[in-house]
Design a protein around this motif. Structure first.
Motif, PDB file in Angstrom:
ATOM      1  N   TRP B 102      53.796  -0.322 -58.468  1.00 13.19           N
ATOM      2  CA  TRP B 102      54.777  -0.488 -59.551  1.00 13.19           C
ATOM      3  C   TRP B 102      54.086  -0.308 -60.911  1.00 13.19           C
ATOM      4  CZ3 TRP B 102      57.375  -5.898 -60.721  1.00 13.19           C
ATOM      5  CH2 TRP B 102      58.273  -5.760 -61.787  1.00 13.19           C
ATOM      6  N   SER B 124      56.671  -1.388 -55.195  1.00 12.49           N
ATOM      7  CA  SER B 124      57.886  -2.030 -55.687  1.00 12.49           C
ATOM      8  C   SER B 124      58.207  -1.421 -57.048  1.00 12.49           C
ATOM      9  CB  SER B 124      57.665  -3.538 -55.784  1.00 12.49           C
ATOM     10  OG  SER B 124      56.578  -3.828 -56.633  1.00 12.49           O
ATOM     11  N   LEU B 126      61.466  -0.476 -58.276  1.00  6.36           N
ATOM     12  CA  LEU B 126      62.762   0.187 -58.468  1.00  6.36           C
ATOM     13  C   LEU B 126      63.920  -0.737 -58.099  1.00  6.36           C
ATOM     14  CD1 LEU B 126      62.181   3.757 -57.002  1.00  6.36           C
ATOM     15  CD2 LEU B 126      61.924   2.963 -59.371  1.00  6.36           C
ATOM     16  N   PHE B 127      65.028  -0.529 -58.800  1.00 10.53           N
ATOM     17  CA  PHE B 127      66.274  -1.132 -58.363  1.00 10.53           C
ATOM     18  C   PHE B 127      67.028  -0.097 -57.539  1.00 10.53           C
ATOM     19  CE2 PHE B 127      70.878  -1.667 -58.934  1.00 10.53           C
ATOM     20  CZ  PHE B 127      71.017  -2.897 -58.315  1.00 10.53           C
ATOM     21  N   TYR B 199      61.566  -5.592 -59.739  1.00  9.06           N
ATOM     22  CA  TYR B 199      61.975  -4.276 -60.240  1.00  9.06           C
ATOM     23  C   TYR B 199      62.190  -4.295 -61.742  1.00  9.06           C
ATOM     24  CZ  TYR B 199      66.858  -5.992 -60.060  1.00  9.06           C
ATOM     25  OH  TYR B 199      68.013  -6.697 -60.235  1.00  9.06           O
ATOM     26  N   ARG B 201      64.713  -2.269 -64.012  1.00 10.82           N
ATOM     27  CA  ARG B 201      65.861  -1.387 -63.815  1.00 10.82           C
ATOM     28  C   ARG B 201      65.738  -0.017 -64.492  1.00 10.82           C
ATOM     29  NH1 ARG B 201      71.270  -3.628 -61.788  1.00 10.82           N
ATOM     30  NH2 ARG B 201      72.534  -1.761 -61.901  1.00 10.82           N
ATOM     31  N   ARG B 204      63.602   3.753 -62.891  1.00 14.49           N
ATOM     32  CA  ARG B 204      64.086   4.862 -62.067  1.00 14.49           C
ATOM     33  C   ARG B 204      64.436   6.091 -62.910  1.00 14.49           C
ATOM     34  NH1 ARG B 204      68.734   3.775 -57.590  1.00 14.49           N
ATOM     35  NH2 ARG B 204      69.221   5.920 -57.072  1.00 14.49           N
ATOM     36  N   HIS B 229      63.511   2.794 -51.204  1.00 20.98           N
ATOM     37  CA  HIS B 229      62.747   2.790 -52.464  1.00 20.98           C
ATOM     38  C   HIS B 229      61.717   3.915 -52.447  1.00 20.98           C
ATOM     39  CE1 HIS B 229      63.937  -1.362 -54.009  1.00 20.98           C
ATOM     40  NE2 HIS B 229      64.598  -1.200 -52.889  1.00 20.98           N
TER      41      HIS B 229
END
Lengths: 414, 271
Positions: B102, B124, B126-127, B199, B201, B204, B229
Motif C-alpha cells: 500500500w 492493501s 484499495l477500496f 484503504y 479511497r 484507485r 483488490h
C-alpha cells in the motif's frame, strides 16, 4: 472527614437471553447478534432499571453510577447521559456519577462539556463527571484507532474542564479537536467545576495524569485481592510525587454484592443472576471463551515499551473473572460479595481497612436478577450494612488521615 | 545481518541492507522482517543475490522512532520521501508486501519518475466495493486466552502450516517477536483502522499516474486482502500484465512460497 461513600452502580444488562446463550453464541460484545433483542420482553426494561436507581436514592445511597457501553448485552447505556437526565428528575439527594463518557468516541468534546453542564444544572449540582477513554470493544464499535486514543482522551478532557472554568469565547488550538469558538452555554453549577473521576487499571501513566490534575482515580478492576491495596499504594505514591496527599476520597473501586437474610439464602437467591452475569455478560470481555476484546495486541493503545513490560508477567490463557468454575473460586476473587448482612459487612470492612478506599461503587443488579431481589438486597444493604460501614470507616479515616481536607481535589486546586 | 540507524529529519530510522547491485527498496507487511522477525527471511536473501536490498522498518517498528504525527497513509508516504532523500535514492526498484505494498503504491502515484520497476504483493490500500479487507485487529485478539489460529488463517493459506505457527505461535512467543508484532499493529491502527480497513479511497483513481512497469502478485488463498483488490491493481496500473497468482499460498506469499515469489520478482526485474 466523612465516612465511606456508598454508590449504587447499574450496568443495565440485557436480561432476556435464552438459557443456551453461552453454548450457542460466540460473544456478548460487539458482534453479538441483535436479532436476540426481544421487544415483547424488553418493553419497560429501562423503566425498571431507572426505578431501581431512584430507589437507591430513596434508601439513602450517596449516589447512582452510570457508564457508557455500545453493542453488547452487558450494559444497555450507549448514552448514560440520557439515563442521568431521567435521574435528575427522579432523585433528590444522591450524586449522579457518570463513569464516564467515552471521550475518543465523541467527534466533538464540547458536546460532552455541554451535556454535563446541563446535567449539573438540572440536578442542582449533583453531577460527578467521569471521563473514560474506552476499551477494546469500543475501539471496534466506533472504529476508533487505538494508537492515539490516550492523547486524544486527555486533550478532550482538558478542553472540557477549560471550557467549564475559563470564560469564552476562546480558541482551542488542539491537535485532535481544534475549535475556533469555545464558549459554553450553560456553565456547570458546581464551582469551579464538577468533581472529575477517571478510571484506570493500574497503568502508571494514567495515575500520573490523574494526579497532575488533582482528579479522583477509580480502579476499574472487578476483582479485589491484594491488587486493590497495591493500586491504592501506587496511587498514593504518585500523588506524593506530585506534591499532593492521598486521602480515601481520591480513590474509588467497583464491586458487586448481594445481601440476603442469611448466607445460604443470599447465595440461593442471587446465584442465577450471578452466573448469567459471569457467563453471558462477561463473554468477550472478561472471559477466555470466545474472543476477549478488552485488552491485547489488536487494540494497541499503550506504547510498545509498556507492552513489553506487560508481556513479561503475562501468562497466556490465564483465568479471567468470567472463567471461574465454581462458587468457591468466585468467592475467593472478592469480586461479588454475597451473604448475610453480617458477612457482607465484615468482608467490605476488611476491604476498606486494607485498601483505604473512600468511594465504593457497588453493583446490585447482576445479569438477569429479578427486580424484587435486586431491591431487597439494596434495602438490606442500606439498612443493615451501610450504617456499620459508615461508622467504622469514619473512625478509621479520622485516625489514619488526621487533618486532611477531604474536599481537597481539583476543585480546591483551582 | 547488517543493519544501521539513519537520521531522517531528526527521527531515527532502522534499516537492513543486503547484497550489491541496483537498489531495491523493500517495504514490509505483517508476516515479515521488522514486523515479526529481526532478520531477513529467505525471500529477501534470494533477492539480495541480484540487488542491493534495503529494508527500512516503518515508523514505530523495530528500532525506528514512533511518529505520533502519523494519522493517515499520506503521512507515511511523506515519511518515506524523506527516507529516500536521506538514502539519496533517486532511481530504484520498489517492492512492497501487504501494508508495505500500500505504501509503495502511494509513493508510486506521487513520484512515478523515481521508480524503475514496481512490485506489489498482496497489497492493501484499495477500496473495492463488496470486498472488505479483513479485520486483522480483531483477529489479533486471542481466542480462548491464547489461540492465534484465526490470525494465522487470515495471514496464511492455513492456520496450522509450519511457517504460520512459527511466526504467529499460540500463547506467548519470543518476547522481541511479540513486541515487533505489536509495533506493527500499533502503526497499522494509526493508518489502517479508520476507515475500515486499510484503504485510501482516492488511491484507485490515482493509479493511472504510475509510469513504471509493475508486477502484481497475490496468494491463491489470500484471506486478508481479497483477490479483486489484486485484479484492480493489475487493471488500473497502466504498465501491468496479468495478476500473478501463486498457487497454494495465502496472504503472506513471500513467506509461504519464497522461491516461486522471488523468481517471479527477479524475472520481472531482469526483463
Amino acid at each position: 472527614m466523612k465516612p465511606v461513600q456508598l454508590f449504587c452502580w447499574h450496568f443495565m444488562a440485557y436480561p432476556y437471553l435464552a438459557r443456551d446463550f453461552d453454548e450457542k453464541e460466540y460473544t456478548g460484545w460487539v458482534t453479538v447478534p441483535n436479532s436476540l433483542w426481544d421487544n415483547n420482553k424488553a418493553r419497560g426494561l429501562y423503566q425498571e432499571y431507572i426505578d431501581q436507581l431512584a430507589y437507591a436514592d430513596e434508601l439513602g445511597f450517596d449516589g447512582m453510577v452510570l457508564n457508557e457501553h455500545h453493542q453488547n448485552i452487558y450494559g444497555l447505556m450507549p448514552s448514560p447521559n440520557i439515563i442521568a437526565s431521567a435521574l435528575t428528575q427522579r432523585s433528590l439527594h444522591g450524586k449522579i456519577v457518570i463513569l464516564g463518557n467515552l471521550l475518543p468516541l465523541h467527534m466533538n468534546p464540547m458536546r460532552v462539556a455541554e451535556e454535563y453542564a446541563m446535567l449539573d444544572q438540572m440536578s442542582n449540582g449533583r453531577l460527578i463527571a467521569g471521563f473514560a477513554p474506552g476499551g477494546g470493544p469500543e475501539t471496534f464499535n466506533y472504529d476508533v484507532p487505538s494508537a492515539n486514543t490516550r492523547e486524544k482522551f486527555w486533550e478532550a478532557a482538558d478542553l472540557i474542564v477549560r471550557s467549564w472554568t475559563e470564560d469564552g469565547p476562546f480558541a482551542h488550538e488542539g491537535r485532535y479537536f481544534p475549535l475556533r469558538y469555545v464558549n459554553l452555554w450553560p456553565k456547570p453549577l458546581q464551582q469551579p467545576f464538577p468533581p472529575v473521576w477517571i478510571p484506570g487499571s493500574r497503568s502508571p501513566s494514567t495515575m500520573a495524569e490523574v494526579a497532575k490534575r488533582g482528579y479522583c482515580y477509580f480502579l476499574s478492576s472487578r476483582s479485589h485481592g491484594g491488587e486493590t491495596h497495591r493500586a491504592q499504594q501506587e496511587f498514593a505514591a504518585v500523588l506524593e510525587k506530585h506534591g499532593d496527599k492521598y486521602h480515601p476520597f481520591r480513590f474509588g473501586i467497583l464491586m458487586s454484592t448481594y445481601v440476603g437474610e442469611t448466607d445460604q439464602q443470599a447465595r440461593e437467591e442471587c446465584e442465577e443472576g450471578v452466573w448469567y452475569f459471569l457467563k453471558n455478560c462477561l463473554k468477550g470481555h472478561l472471559r477466555r471463551q470466545g474472543r476477549q476484546l478488552t485488552y491485547g495486541p489488536g487494540v494497541p493503545y499503550i506504547p510498545a515499551a509498556a507492552w513489553r513490560e506487560y508481556l513479561k508477567d503475562y501468562k497466556p490463557g490465564r483465568k479471567l473473572l468470567g472463567d471461574v468454575e465454581n462458587w468457591e473460586e468466585l468467592d475467593a476473587s472478592q469480586s461479588i460479595i454475597v451473604g448475610s448482612p453480617e458477612t457482607v459487612t465484615r468482608r467490605i470492612q476488611n476491604l476498606i481497612e486494607k485498601a483505604k478506599v473512600g468511594n465504593l461503587l457497588i453493583q446490585f443488579q447482576l445479569g438477569n436478577m429479578p427486580d424484587h431481589l435486586a431491591r431487597k438486597s439494596m434495602k438490606l444493604f442500606a439498612e443493615k450494612v451501610a450504617p456499620a460501614l459508615r461508622h467504622d470507616s469514619l473512625k478509621q479515616f479520622t485516625t489514619e488521615y488526621p487533618g486532611v481536607n477531604v474536599e481537597s481535589s481539583a476543585e480546591a486546586l483551582h | 545481518m547488517s543493519g544501521r540507524v539513519i537520521d531522517v529529519n531528526g527521527r531515527k530510522v532502522w534499516l537492513l541492507e543486503h547484497g550489491t547491485g541496483a537498489p531495491l527498496l523493500y517495504l514490509h507487511g505483517f508476516a515479515d522482517v521488522h514486523s515479526v522477525k529481526e532478520n531477513w527471511l529467505p525471500f529477501h536473501d534470494k533477492l539480495a543475490q541480484h540487488a542491493r536490498v534495503i529494508a527500512p522498518a516503518h515508523p514505530g517498528c523495530g528500532q525506528t522512532d514512533e511518529n505520533k504525527d502519523i494519522d493517515v497513509i499520506e503521512d507515511v508516504a511523506f515519511h518515506y520521501l524523506e527516507v529516500l532523500d536521506a538514502l539519496q535514492l533517486t532511481q530504484f526498484d520498489l517492492v512492497g508486501s501487504c501494508v508495505g505494498g500500500w505504501i509503495a503504491a502511494e509513493l508510486a502515484v506521487r513520484h512515478p519518475e523515481r521508480i524503475r520497476k514496481l512490485v506489489l504483493i498482496g497489497a492493501s490500500g484499495l477500496f473495492v466495493e463488496g470486498a472488505l479487507i479483513g479485520d486483522v485487529f480483531m483477529m489479533a485478539q486471542p481466542e480462548y486466552g491464547q489461540s492465534y489460529a484465526s490470525l494465522r488463517q487470515m495471514l496464511f493459506a492455513s492456520a496450522d502450516q509450519a511457517n504460520a505457527l512459527e511466526m504467529f505461535p499460540d500463547g506467548k512467543g519470543d518476547l522481541e517477536d511479540e513486541v515487533r508484532r505489536y509495533q506493527m499493529l500499533r502503526l497499522s491502527s494509526r493508518i489502517g483502522f479508520k476507515p475500515p480497513y486499510f484503504y485510501n479511497r482516492p488511491l484507485r483513481n490515482r493509479l493511472h499516474r504510475i509510469t513504471s512497469p509493475a508486477l502484481v502478485i497475490w496468494g491463491e488463498k489470500d484471506n486478508f486482502v481479497p483477490h479483486s483488490h489484486g485484479e484492480t491493481y493489475a487493471r488500473s496500473i497502466p504498465g501491468t500484465g496479468e495478476l500473478k497468482v501463486v498457487p497454494g499460498a495465502g496472504h503472506s506469499v513471500h513467506v509461504e512460497k519464497p522461491e516461486e515469489t522471488a523468481k517471479l520478482v527477479l524475472d520481472f526485474l531482469a526483463k
